[in-house]
Design an enzyme around this catalytic site. Structure first.
Site, PDB file in Angstrom:
ATOM      1  N   ASP A  90      -3.907  -1.334   0.189  1.00 37.25           N
ATOM      2  CA  ASP A  90      -3.310  -2.401   0.985  1.00 37.25           C
ATOM      3  C   ASP A  90      -1.916  -2.064   1.470  1.00 37.25           C
ATOM      4  OD1 ASP A  90      -5.242  -4.370   0.959  1.00 37.25           O
ATOM      5  OD2 ASP A  90      -4.554  -5.242  -0.919  1.00 37.25           O
TER       6      ASP A  90
HETATM    7  C1  GLC Z   1      -5.211  -4.796  -5.216  1.00 40.31           C
HETATM    8  C2  GLC Z   1      -6.110  -5.489  -4.238  1.00 40.31           C
HETATM    9  C3  GLC Z   1      -7.174  -4.562  -3.733  1.00 40.31           C
HETATM   10  C4  GLC Z   1      -6.566  -3.303  -3.214  1.00 40.31           C
HETATM   11  C5  GLC Z   1      -5.666  -2.670  -4.252  1.00 40.31           C
HETATM   12  C6  GLC Z   1      -4.930  -1.476  -3.722  1.00 40.31           C
HETATM   13  O1  GLC Z   1      -5.885  -4.542  -6.389  1.00 40.31           O
HETATM   14  O2  GLC Z   1      -6.702  -6.620  -4.821  1.00 40.31           O
HETATM   15  O3  GLC Z   1      -7.923  -5.171  -2.727  1.00 40.31           O
HETATM   16  O4  GLC Z   1      -7.587  -2.431  -2.840  1.00 40.31           O
HETATM   17  O5  GLC Z   1      -4.717  -3.609  -4.672  1.00 40.31           O
HETATM   18  O6  GLC Z   1      -3.982  -1.808  -2.776  1.00 40.31           O
HETATM   19  C1  GLC Z   2      -2.407  -5.330  -3.066  1.00 41.52           C
HETATM   20  C2  GLC Z   2      -1.499  -4.455  -3.831  1.00 41.52           C
HETATM   21  C3  GLC Z   2      -0.108  -4.956  -3.889  1.00 41.52           C
HETATM   22  C4  GLC Z   2       0.358  -5.477  -2.562  1.00 41.52           C
HETATM   23  C5  GLC Z   2      -0.615  -6.474  -2.006  1.00 41.52           C
HETATM   24  C6  GLC Z   2      -0.203  -6.939  -0.670  1.00 41.52           C
HETATM   25  O1  GLC Z   2      -2.902  -6.320  -3.866  1.00 41.52           O
HETATM   26  O2  GLC Z   2      -1.918  -4.212  -5.146  1.00 41.52           O
HETATM   27  O3  GLC Z   2       0.735  -3.932  -4.325  1.00 41.52           O
HETATM   28  O4  GLC Z   2       1.622  -6.027  -2.687  1.00 41.52           O
HETATM   29  O5  GLC Z   2      -1.864  -5.908  -1.908  1.00 41.52           O
HETATM   30  O6  GLC Z   2      -0.367  -8.288  -0.536  1.00 41.52           O
END
Ligand code: GLC
Ligand code: GLC
Length: 815
Positions: free
Chosen positions: A489
């Protein structure tokens, strides 16, 4: 000597916490269907009905001090001396003579002793009900009679948890309650558009009650010393606005050795809109439905049976797979805690934990699809329904909303949109479900797009559109466009932000964004091959998808291979990300895992080379970090990733979700020792003795463990709601132990650590039971060379599905 906070009780399927001051609150979940809650080892937490944002029943203040105040509190008071305490330690924090919290599967029991009074409270949500039971047992261990007061307490949330936390100008005036027959009803907004109330009931005759918070606590006091408890007398308050609470007061006299049981029931009741008032039009809440349920659940026998039923449902669920391996941590995680965490992620997605407030996020599209990979085998019918719900939010383009609200089941863009990996996960989830069940009919199930009536096509077409979505969005290197981000993300390659506080997830995404993702390429190959399998199931050839997968694999090798590992991406300007050319962020774990999983380079040595690079550069004793070296500068062109300090979150923590991809990849190339070694490094049970460092619960996976460049390397955060749960269950059971459902049967393909002599397992699959034993000489690595079914050798390692109800003996020899 490592400090211990508790221990596992495998026979009872519980984790037993033996001191209340755990490094962080160690929580558990209540409810498996519609009424849910989180509960900490000191009874902190909250409850809600279906949607933690829109139907919050009790209030909880995140990021509060002291930590974790607000919960399901019982106070005991010795009426002779006036001494009072919390049998769950919080909130009074009186030092108890003994304390024990048992977190079990969907229930928690907290026991303690103080001043010769033993108290044990069992908290659970009965199956089929929208309520939670607190069963308090009190025993007088003194040699004289004890005159006691029991006070219960909850603080009601005014339903919408978001609004409840900010809109005080309205909310301080709207709170209402109705107390009738000893039951406290929380009725805020019932007079207008709500047809639901919360209720809080007690099995004993009341000495008093309170429903106005400041009356119960007293001005300027906290939950640690409520005025009503201190004086031993409730105020009988009725809340008008301000903060409605529920508190019962019961007086008991216990003879020496006597035990008494007091049951509290906190529930949610919905009435039909036309019959919501009694008498009609009166404005008085119709209570008939609630009263029936309450009277049933205040009976001790109902509670005993309900608890037994809950335990049995877990026994049944866990019967899907039981393993007996030489490793206790593996057995415990595979047989108990990992499937449990898979259920919790299935239910909560990423919405409710101590790190997710239940307000911010609904059900993540990519997250919930991945959760199904772990959950499909446990409860196929529920997995099927979820799959169809997810597909119903898909857009006609094949694209996806990033999340949906569980109450409405409609997608929204509140936390961003245009994550180009999202749609592909639907294909993986559907394939996992089909492999488990063989239910090919689901592919013909009509499913709408964006929940629009009249838009339905067979589910299969949704999967085709998901794959086509990637093919319609290829970049300059014939690799998939990343969009706002992919699985990571925080790799926001098309949305530049130099404004403090701006969300990377919702800021403008450049329309001409041409950044490409090698990760999505790997995921695409995987999904296209799965879809080819489903096409064949429907009598097609799947050739088109196989060819598309091969073409993508060629693009990965041509533009995504850096010489010793897979690259991560190309940014907006066409510069490579995750390459030896970069000064920071040279190697990322995600493409190494996913590309090998997709089969890229498995037959020509590229895969093992990539995995060797992972070991050299990314592996630490606490797991595999996401990227190395971590970003020390802020890179505007990379997005949120470099906003995290080095070693945390996506910026080079051990982001546990990615580790099982590497385990699977190692198993695919036949390296059982490496696969299992990685498995152990992040196995929470194996890390129990590190609890002081790890800090999170030792019975569930956390999203991240601080990486080698962090100040707190080895410290876990964001426990519970993570794709790590599903993927680790897949890695250990399907690839290391090698018991893998496929479209045509059950594959037995273990890739074990050399030291193991084998293992045994029982697997329920499509209605039949498989008694599996794997034998191999200790010291040998390798794959099964001979598989026999009921004593007859078969060709290969795929055991065809047996008749439902039958038991099949499967033996595999590694030699
Ligand atoms: C969090 C989010 C997931 C994403 C991951 C890496 O665990 O829930 O959707 O793939 O972060 O950013
Ligand atoms: C995912 C990631 C986190 C980030 C978020 C964005 O869940 O784990 O690090 O801040 O996405 O909303």
């Amino acid at each position: 000597m490592p400090v211990r906070y508790g221990h596992f009780d495998d026979d009872r399927r519980e984790y037993v916490i033996t001191r209340p001051d755990t490094p962080l609150p160690w929580i558990n979940y209540l409810g498996t269907e519609a009424f849910f809650g989180i509960i900490s080892n000191t009874a902190g937490g909250y409850s809600y009905y279906r949607d933690a944002r829109l139907r919050r029943i009790t209030r909880y203040r995140y990021n509060n001090v002291p930590a974790d105040t607000g919960g399901r509190y019982i106070y005991l008071r010795d009426n002779a001396s006036g001494a009072y305490w919390s049998p769950s330690w919080q909130p009074t924090q009186r030092k108890l003579d003994s304390y024990e919290c048992r977190h079990g599967l969907s229930y928690t029991q907290i026991s303690s002793a103080y001043l010769g009074i033993r108290a044990q409270t069992l908290y659970f949500v009965p199956i089929g009900e929208t309520l939670e039971v607190w069963r308090l047992r009190i025993r007088n261990e003194r040699d004289e009679a004890a005159r006691l007061s029991v006070f219960s307490s909850v603080e009601f949330c005014l339903w919408n948890a978001q609004d409840d936390a900010v809109n005080f100008q309205r909310n301080y005036s709207t709170g209402e309650v109705d107390v009738s027959g000893g039951v406290i009803y929380h009725t805020t907004e019932y007079r207008e558009r709500r047809n639901h109330v919360a209720y809080f009931a007690c099995s004993e005759p009341l000495a008093g009650f309170d429903t106005q918070r400041e009356e119960f606590l007293g001005a300027y006091r906290g939950w640690d010393r409520p005025a009503a408890v201190e004086r031993g007398e409730s105020g009988g308050s009725i809340a008008h606005g301000w903060a409605p609470v529920g508190s019962h007061h019961v007086r008991l006299t216990l003879a020496p050795g006597e035990t008494r049981e007091v049951i509290f029931v906190l529930g949610y009741q919905e009435n039909p809109p036309e019959g919501k008032f009694d008498p009609p039009g009166s404005g008085v809440v119709q209570k008939k439905g609630a009263e029936q349920v309450i009277s049933r659940w205040l009976r001790p026998a109902t509670v005993t049976d309900g608890f037994e039923q809950l335990r049995e449902s877990w026994t049944a669920l866990l019967g899907t797979l039981r393993v007996d391996t030489p490793d206790a941590d593996t057995n415990r995680m595979v047989n108990i805690w990992n499937p449990y965490q898979c259920l919790v992620t299935f239910l909560m997605s990423r919405s409710v934990s101590l790190f997710e407030s239940g307000v911010d996020r609904g059900m993540g599209f990519r997250d919930s699809n991945q959760d199904l990979l772990g959950f499909a085998a446990l409860a196929p019918a529920r997995a099927r329904a979820r799959l169809l719900d997810l597909a119903s939010t898909q857009l006609p383009t094949g694209g996806a909303y990033h999340q949906f609200q569980p109450l409405t089941k409609r997608g929204n863009n509140d936390i961003g949109s245009g994550f180009n990996d999202d749609p592909l996960w639907l294909v993986l989830a559907a394939a996992a479900y089909l492999k488990e069940t063989g239910d090919a009919g689901i592919l013909d199930e009509p499913v709408p797009y964006d929940n629009e009536p009249g838009s339905a096509t067979p589910l299969y077409e949704h999967l085709e559109r998901a794959v086509q979505y990637t093919l319609d969005r290829l970049g300059p290197h014939s690799l998939p466009l990343i969009g706002r981000a992919d699985w990571n993300d925080c790799l926001n390659l098309n949305c530049f932000s130099d404004t403090p506080g701006e969300s990377f997830q919702t800021t403008v995404n450049r329309a001409d964004g041409s950044a490409e993702s090698v990760f999505i390429a790997g995921l695409f190959i995987l999904a296209a091959r799965e879809l080819a399998g489903l096409a064949q199931l429907r009598g097609g050839s799947g050739d088109g998808y196989l060819a598309a997968a091969d073409k993508m694999a060629a693009a990965v090798v041509e533009h995504g291979w850096d010489g010793a590992w897979f690259r991560r991406a190309y940014d907006y300007f066409g510069n490579v990300v995750g390459s030896s050319e970069n000064d920071e962020g040279q190697i990322f774990v995600e493409p190494q895992g996913i590309c090998v999983l997709a089969g890229v380079g498995v037959d020509n040595g590229i895969a093992t080379r990539a995995l060797d690079s992972v070991r050299e550069r990314l592996a630490t004793e606490h797991g595999i970090v996401l990227v190395h070296p971590a970003y020390r500068r802020y890179h505007v062109e990379l997005g949120e990733i470099s906003s995290y300090p080095p070693g945390y979150k996506e910026n080079a923590s051990v982001f546990c979700h990615t580790n099982p991809w590497v385990m699977i990849a190692e198993a695919m190339v036949g390296r059982g020792d490496a696969a299992f070694d990685y498995y152990q490094r992040i196995n929470p049970s194996a890390r129990e003795s590190l609890s002081e460092l790890h800090r999170c619960e030792p019975y569930v996976y956390a999203q991240m463990i601080a990486g080698k460049e962090a100040a707190t390397h080895g410290e876990a955060k964001n426990s519970w709601l993570t794709g790590t749960a599903a993927w680790n269950l897949v890695a250990i059971t399907q690839w290391i132990l090698g018991i893998r459902a496929e479209l045509d049967g059950l594959r037995i393909d273990p890739v074990l650590p050399a030291a193991w002599p084998g293992f045994t397992a029982t697997r329920r699959f499509r209605g039949a039971t498989y008694e599996i034993s794997v034998r191999k000489p200790a010291g040998l690595a390798g794959r099964a060379s001979l598989v026999s079914v009921d004593g007859e050798p078969i060709e290969g390692t795929l055991v065809p599905p047996a008749a439902p109800g039958s038991t099949v003996i499967v033996e595999a020899i590694v030699s």
